[in-house]
Scaffold this motif. Structure first.
Motif, PDB file in Angstrom:
ATOM      1  N   GLN A  24      81.259  45.041  11.595  1.00 51.26           N
ATOM      2  CA  GLN A  24      81.261  46.528  13.227  1.00 51.26           C
ATOM      3  C   GLN A  24      81.968  45.328  13.808  1.00 51.26           C
ATOM      4  O   GLN A  24      83.025  46.283  14.471  1.00 51.26           O
ATOM      5  CB  GLN A  24      80.114  46.741  13.559  1.00 51.26           C
ATOM      6  N   THR A  25      81.891  43.967  14.348  1.00 50.61           N
ATOM      7  CA  THR A  25      83.015  43.156  15.446  1.00 50.61           C
ATOM      8  C   THR A  25      83.705  43.763  15.008  1.00 50.61           C
ATOM      9  O   THR A  25      84.458  44.304  16.132  1.00 50.61           O
ATOM     10  CB  THR A  25      82.485  42.556  15.425  1.00 50.61           C
ATOM     11  N   LEU A  26      84.553  43.471  13.666  1.00 50.36           N
ATOM     12  CA  LEU A  26      86.214  43.934  13.930  1.00 50.36           C
ATOM     13  C   LEU A  26      86.441  44.830  13.448  1.00 50.36           C
ATOM     14  O   LEU A  26      87.485  45.070  14.340  1.00 50.36           O
ATOM     15  CB  LEU A  26      86.284  43.591  11.741  1.00 50.36           C
ATOM     16  N   GLU A  27      86.401  46.191  13.041  1.00 52.62           N
ATOM     17  CA  GLU A  27      85.837  46.968  13.495  1.00 52.62           C
ATOM     18  C   GLU A  27      85.665  47.515  15.125  1.00 52.62           C
ATOM     19  O   GLU A  27      87.131  48.357  15.262  1.00 52.62           O
ATOM     20  CB  GLU A  27      85.279  48.265  12.862  1.00 52.62           C
ATOM     21  N   GLY A  28      85.309  47.381  15.683  1.00 54.10           N
ATOM     22  CA  GLY A  28      85.639  47.437  16.849  1.00 54.10           C
ATOM     23  C   GLY A  28      86.054  47.129  17.732  1.00 54.10           C
ATOM     24  O   GLY A  28      86.839  47.397  18.656  1.00 54.10           O
ATOM     25  N   THR A  29      86.131  45.697  17.099  1.00 60.83           N
ATOM     26  CA  THR A  29      88.433  45.255  18.041  1.00 60.83           C
ATOM     27  C   THR A  29      88.971  46.085  18.146  1.00 60.83           C
ATOM     28  O   THR A  29      89.984  46.020  17.991  1.00 60.83           O
ATOM     29  CB  THR A  29      87.799  43.527  17.133  1.00 60.83           C
ATOM     30  N   ARG A  30      89.750  46.406  16.748  1.00 66.13           N
ATOM     31  CA  ARG A  30      90.645  47.312  16.004  1.00 66.13           C
ATOM     32  C   ARG A  30      90.592  48.670  16.533  1.00 66.13           C
ATOM     33  O   ARG A  30      91.840  48.601  16.715  1.00 66.13           O
ATOM     34  CB  ARG A  30      90.515  47.647  14.453  1.00 66.13           C
ATOM     35  N   GLN A  31      89.768  49.204  16.944  1.00 64.46           N
ATOM     36  CA  GLN A  31      89.190  50.275  17.655  1.00 64.46           C
ATOM     37  C   GLN A  31      90.112  49.983  18.924  1.00 64.46           C
ATOM     38  O   GLN A  31      90.845  50.662  19.395  1.00 64.46           O
ATOM     39  CB  GLN A  31      88.218  50.700  17.308  1.00 64.46           C
ATOM     40  N   LEU A  32      89.543  48.902  19.719  1.00 63.52           N
ATOM     41  CA  LEU A  32      89.474  48.847  21.341  1.00 63.52           C
ATOM     42  C   LEU A  32      91.257  48.801  21.081  1.00 63.52           C
ATOM     43  O   LEU A  32      91.731  48.690  22.364  1.00 63.52           O
ATOM     44  CB  LEU A  32      89.001  47.685  21.601  1.00 63.52           C
ATOM     45  N   ARG A  33      92.026  47.900  20.627  1.00 67.36           N
ATOM     46  CA  ARG A  33      93.503  46.839  20.469  1.00 67.36           C
ATOM     47  C   ARG A  33      93.868  48.507  20.123  1.00 67.36           C
ATOM     48  O   ARG A  33      95.017  48.112  20.257  1.00 67.36           O
ATOM     49  CB  ARG A  33      94.178  46.221  19.261  1.00 67.36           C
ATOM     50  N   SER A  34      92.997  49.607  19.437  1.00 69.06           N
ATOM     51  CA  SER A  34      94.621  50.961  18.796  1.00 69.06           C
ATOM     52  C   SER A  34      94.395  51.802  20.241  1.00 69.06           C
ATOM     53  O   SER A  34      95.213  52.204  20.625  1.00 69.06           O
ATOM     54  CB  SER A  34      93.709  51.287  18.084  1.00 69.06           C
ATOM     55  N   ALA A  35      93.366  51.605  20.853  1.00 66.85           N
ATOM     56  CA  ALA A  35      93.062  52.205  21.693  1.00 66.85           C
ATOM     57  C   ALA A  35      94.298  51.234  23.304  1.00 66.85           C
ATOM     58  O   ALA A  35      94.585  52.700  23.855  1.00 66.85           O
ATOM     59  CB  ALA A  35      91.765  52.562  22.486  1.00 66.85           C
ATOM     60  N   LEU A  36      93.811  50.426  23.394  1.00 71.99           N
ATOM     61  CA  LEU A  36      94.646  49.533  23.964  1.00 71.99           C
ATOM     62  C   LEU A  36      95.986  49.895  24.093  1.00 71.99           C
ATOM     63  O   LEU A  36      96.733  49.688  24.858  1.00 71.99           O
ATOM     64  CB  LEU A  36      94.634  48.245  24.901  1.00 71.99           C
ATOM     65  N   ARG A  37      96.810  49.711  22.745  1.00 74.22           N
ATOM     66  CA  ARG A  37      97.952  50.036  22.469  1.00 74.22           C
ATOM     67  C   ARG A  37      99.174  51.826  22.551  1.00 74.22           C
ATOM     68  O   ARG A  37      99.811  51.387  22.724  1.00 74.22           O
ATOM     69  CB  ARG A  37      98.445  49.292  20.640  1.00 74.22           C
ATOM     70  N   GLU A  38      97.413  52.496  22.711  1.00 77.72           N
ATOM     71  CA  GLU A  38      97.931  53.816  23.295  1.00 77.72           C
ATOM     72  C   GLU A  38      98.459  53.576  24.878  1.00 77.72           C
ATOM     73  O   GLU A  38      98.427  54.802  24.884  1.00 77.72           O
ATOM     74  CB  GLU A  38      97.173  55.094  22.152  1.00 77.72           C
ATOM     75  N   ILE A  39      98.200  53.029  24.995  1.00 78.92           N
ATOM     76  CA  ILE A  39      98.245  53.429  26.494  1.00 78.92           C
ATOM     77  C   ILE A  39      99.715  54.054  27.091  1.00 78.92           C
ATOM     78  O   ILE A  39     100.363  52.765  26.868  1.00 78.92           O
ATOM     79  CB  ILE A  39      97.515  52.548  27.688  1.00 78.92           C
ATOM     80  N   PRO A  40     100.345  54.596  27.636  1.00 81.29           N
ATOM     81  CA  PRO A  40     101.369  54.539  28.076  1.00 81.29           C
ATOM     82  C   PRO A  40     102.449  54.193  29.018  1.00 81.29           C
ATOM     83  O   PRO A  40     101.086  53.475  29.476  1.00 81.29           O
ATOM     84  CB  PRO A  40     101.756  56.234  27.791  1.00 81.29           C
ATOM     85  N   ALA A  41     103.263  53.932  28.727  1.00 77.62           N
ATOM     86  CA  ALA A  41     103.839  53.214  29.635  1.00 77.62           C
ATOM     87  C   ALA A  41     105.531  54.326  29.872  1.00 77.62           C
ATOM     88  O   ALA A  41     105.853  54.688  28.688  1.00 77.62           O
ATOM     89  CB  ALA A  41     104.047  52.069  29.865  1.00 77.62           C
ATOM     90  N   PRO A  42     105.885  54.067  30.954  1.00 82.70           N
ATOM     91  CA  PRO A  42     106.818  55.570  31.155  1.00 82.70           C
ATOM     92  C   PRO A  42     108.127  54.384  30.540  1.00 82.70           C
ATOM     93  O   PRO A  42     108.831  53.364  30.290  1.00 82.70           O
ATOM     94  CB  PRO A  42     107.189  55.528  32.363  1.00 82.70           C
ATOM     95  N   ALA A  43     109.770  55.057  30.319  1.00 86.69           N
ATOM     96  CA  ALA A  43     110.442  54.614  29.395  1.00 86.69           C
ATOM     97  C   ALA A  43     111.672  54.341  30.738  1.00 86.69           C
ATOM     98  O   ALA A  43     111.151  55.053  32.024  1.00 86.69           O
ATOM     99  CB  ALA A  43     111.149  55.851  28.596  1.00 86.69           C
TER     100      ALA A  43
END
Lengths: 197, 230
Positions: free
Chosen positions: B38-57
């Motif tokens: 569960q911890t692994l899956e949660g960490t994976r999901q958090l990382r995935s969500a953080l990776r989707e934070i947009p940044a302008p080009a």
């Protein structure tokens, strides 16, 4: 088109051909660190001027991206210091010491679950921005930009063990910040909430 | 392996940077531990969500401007005026790296391509068959030109090293006010000579620059294994 131009105009072994493909990424990283487009442009511009004489060195790198990220990060830190601010907070021993990870720190709803409740990237981004600067930099580089801890050992010039502890602490803080601002009560099924959009 | 060990290694596990035996130990522990899974899956999901934070080009043109600025900051001071051979006119310059200029003078709408210099007066670049040489063209633009359409046509037996097999390339780009240097990695596939034509179209204006490419050596086709010049 610009990359095409750079590679064609200056050749793949030129400074433009070597560094050009990384500039978008460097700009994005600079923007995440500095929080402003103007500062990001200044940072990247300064970086490119500093790197220009080192084309041959960069060309010889197996993995130029972490090397370039490190150069950018050092420049960012130097700028902050010159401006009389410090993005780095001296870590208290119990914050960044080795081996502070314990399972109790993860008890309760995890940051991932709380982020899942939020379902809003801006809340997540705001929570990241609210971290202390060294934790924020680590989360940005590792979790947002996808550098591995092994790469960050070089970028941040910090041992992997310390980075692990710092990352763990950062996530705990992230969880607390998201919890403080959570719009709804945890449902008890947070660990299974998909964060994918 | 204890849960605390797995939690300590969880990011390296997800990064794929754990050494193989350690990776296997974590995987084995995860098979039998719901909490760590569960911890692994949660960490994976958090990382995935953080990776989707947009940044302008970066804004349009920043990349090119920033790279140009870096180059300029380290440019050696140049003597006044253009190189002597150019100032004297388009003579023969038998050296790789020859720079040919095209001044994009403002011309009236509808004006066709400018006259191409007589063949015997074209600047000439000597190439060794099988070797990639830089052929530099400079375009002086009176002002910033957006949407300029560049076409490069190479003679038979020559190609752009960056685009093997292609003898013609067309793309749209911006020209900055002032000098725009175009460095073409040209490779001679066989001996012989021919005319390289660079054409710039902007609005109703079309201008051309021609140079002669000459490759000494055998006329045989060199690909796939380049043969040094005799």
């Amino acid at each position: 088109m610009q990359r095409f131009w750079n590679r064609l105009v200056h050749g793949p072994d030129s400074f433009e051909g070597i560094v050009g493909p990384h500039v978008d990424h460097l700009y994005r990283l600079a923007w995440r660190l500095s929080g402003s487009s103007a500062d990001a442009e200044d940072l990247v511009q300064d970086l490119l001027v500093k790197l220009y004489p080192r084309s041959a060195e960069i060309r010889g790198l197996d993995a130029p991206r972490p090397w370039l990220a490190r150069a950018l990060y050092r420049l960012y830190i130097d700028r902050w210091r010159r401006a009389g601010r410090s993005p780095l907070v001296e870590a208290a021993p119990d914050e960044d010491g080795e081996d502070v990870i314990d399972s109790s720190a993860d008890a309760g709803p995890g940051p991932e679950a709380l982020a899942g409740q939020a379902q809003e990237q801006d809340r997540l981004a705001a929570a990241v921005d609210d971290l202390n600067p060294d934790q924020r930099a680590l989360v940005i580089l590792h979790d947002v930009e996808g550098y591995t801890l092994t790469e960050l050992e070089t970028v941040l010039e910090t041992p992997v063990g310390t980075l692990k502890s710092r990352l763990h602490r950062a996530r705990t803080n992230l969880r607390q910040r998201l919890l403080r601002e959570a719009p709804v009560e945890p449902s008890g099924d947070e660990g299974r909430v998909s964060l994918q959009r | 392996m204890h849960c605390s060990d797995v939690q300590r290694d969880i990011d390296e596990f997800l990064d794929g940077t754990l050494e193989e035996t350690r990776q296997a130990e974590v995987r084995k522990h995860l098979e039998s531990c719901d909490s760590c899974r569960q911890t692994l899956e949660g960490t994976r999901q958090l990382r995935s969500a953080l990776r989707e934070i947009p940044a302008p080009a970066p804004r349009r043109g920043f990349l090119r401007k920033a790279l140009r600025q870096a180059r300029r900051a380290h440019r050696q001071p140049r003597g006044a005026g253009a190189p002597g051979w150019f100032a004297a006119g388009f003579g023969s310059a038998a050296a790789a790296g020859l720079v040919a200029w095209l001044v994009l003078a403002p011309v009236g709408p509808g004006q066709g391509p400018g006259p191409t210099p007589a063949t015997d007066r074209l600047p000439t670049v000597e190439l060794a068959p099988g070797r990639t040489e830089s052929v530099r063209l400079a375009f002086d633009a009176p002002e910033r030109l957006e949407g300029a359409r560049l076409t490069m046509r190479l003679p038979e037996n020559f190609e752009l090293a960056s685009h093997p097999g292609r003898r013609e390339l067309t793309w749209t780009t911006e020209l900055e006010a002032g000098r725009n240097l175009l460095e073409l990695p040209v490779r001679a596939l066989a001996g012989g000579d021919g005319e390289l034509v660079a054409e710039i179209a902007h609005g109703d204006t079309v201008q051309r620059l021609s140079i002669r490419l000459r490759a000494a050596g055998p006329a045989a086709f060199l690909a796939p294994n380049p043969v040094p010049a005799a």
